[in-house]
Design a protein around this motif. Structure first.
Motif, PDB file in Angstrom:
ATOM      1  N   HIS A  29     -93.314  51.472  16.573  1.00  0.00           N
ATOM      2  CA  HIS A  29     -94.030  52.491  15.797  1.00  0.00           C
ATOM      3  C   HIS A  29     -95.531  52.334  16.006  1.00  0.00           C
ATOM      4  O   HIS A  29     -96.057  51.228  16.045  1.00  0.00           O
ATOM      5  N   VAL A  30     -96.221  53.460  16.129  1.00  0.00           N
ATOM      6  CA  VAL A  30     -97.655  53.475  16.365  1.00  0.00           C
ATOM      7  C   VAL A  30     -98.341  54.160  15.191  1.00  0.00           C
ATOM      8  O   VAL A  30     -97.910  55.232  14.756  1.00  0.00           O
ATOM      9  N   GLU A  31     -99.395  53.531  14.681  1.00  0.00           N
ATOM     10  CA  GLU A  31    -100.124  54.074  13.531  1.00  0.00           C
ATOM     11  C   GLU A  31    -101.607  53.741  13.685  1.00  0.00           C
ATOM     12  O   GLU A  31    -101.967  52.603  13.984  1.00  0.00           O
ATOM     13  N   THR A  32    -102.466  54.729  13.510  1.00  0.00           N
ATOM     14  CA  THR A  32    -103.906  54.499  13.557  1.00  0.00           C
ATOM     15  C   THR A  32    -104.414  54.216  12.152  1.00  0.00           C
ATOM     16  O   THR A  32    -104.115  54.959  11.221  1.00  0.00           O
ATOM     17  N   GLU A  33    -105.150  53.132  12.025  1.00  0.00           N
ATOM     18  CA  GLU A  33    -105.650  52.691  10.724  1.00  0.00           C
ATOM     19  C   GLU A  33    -107.154  52.424  10.805  1.00  0.00           C
ATOM     20  O   GLU A  33    -107.685  52.147  11.883  1.00  0.00           O
ATOM     21  N   THR A  34    -107.806  52.480   9.659  1.00  0.00           N
ATOM     22  CA  THR A  34    -109.208  52.113   9.550  1.00  0.00           C
ATOM     23  C   THR A  34    -109.285  50.636   9.196  1.00  0.00           C
ATOM     24  O   THR A  34    -108.646  50.187   8.243  1.00  0.00           O
ATOM     25  N   MET A  35    -110.052  49.894   9.976  1.00  0.00           N
ATOM     26  CA  MET A  35    -110.169  48.459   9.748  1.00  0.00           C
ATOM     27  C   MET A  35    -111.180  48.165   8.643  1.00  0.00           C
ATOM     28  O   MET A  35    -112.212  48.834   8.556  1.00  0.00           O
ATOM     29  N   PRO A  36    -110.911  47.154   7.833  1.00  0.00           N
ATOM     30  CA  PRO A  36    -111.911  46.746   6.844  1.00  0.00           C
ATOM     31  C   PRO A  36    -113.085  46.088   7.563  1.00  0.00           C
ATOM     32  O   PRO A  36    -112.909  45.436   8.592  1.00  0.00           O
ATOM     33  N   THR A  37    -114.271  46.250   7.021  1.00  0.00           N
ATOM     34  CA  THR A  37    -115.452  45.644   7.641  1.00  0.00           C
ATOM     35  C   THR A  37    -115.862  44.354   6.937  1.00  0.00           C
ATOM     36  O   THR A  37    -116.684  43.612   7.463  1.00  0.00           O
TER      37      THR A  37
END
Length: 73
Positions: A14-22
């Motif tokens: 499964h492929v999912e685009t996520e926003t990374m925490p900074t």
């Protein structure tokens, strides 16, 4: 600095685009395809460095400046 990374589950693909925490590394990620909990591979600081298309922000910064990463204490 890129803040979007596409994670690929090694179990189901499964492929999912996520926003990374900074401000912190992400040690766990629940796959939305099969519900397995992803954890970083040995030697990696977070799931984005192990399974993502873009490494986490601290690693990106270290590569850009040639310094040691200040990731995960």
């Amino acid at each position: 600095m890129e803040l979007q990374s596409t994670l690929t589950c090694p179990k189901c693909g499964h492929v999912e685009t996520e926003t990374m925490p900074t401000d912190a590394c992400q040690f766990f990620y629940d796959c939305k395809g099969c519900a397995v909990v992803l954890r970083p591979n040995a030697g990696d600081c977070c799931v984005f460095c192990s399974f993502g298309t873009v490494p986490c922000p601290p690693i990106q910064e270290a590569r850009a400046t040639g310094s040691e990463p200040t990731c995960c204490g």
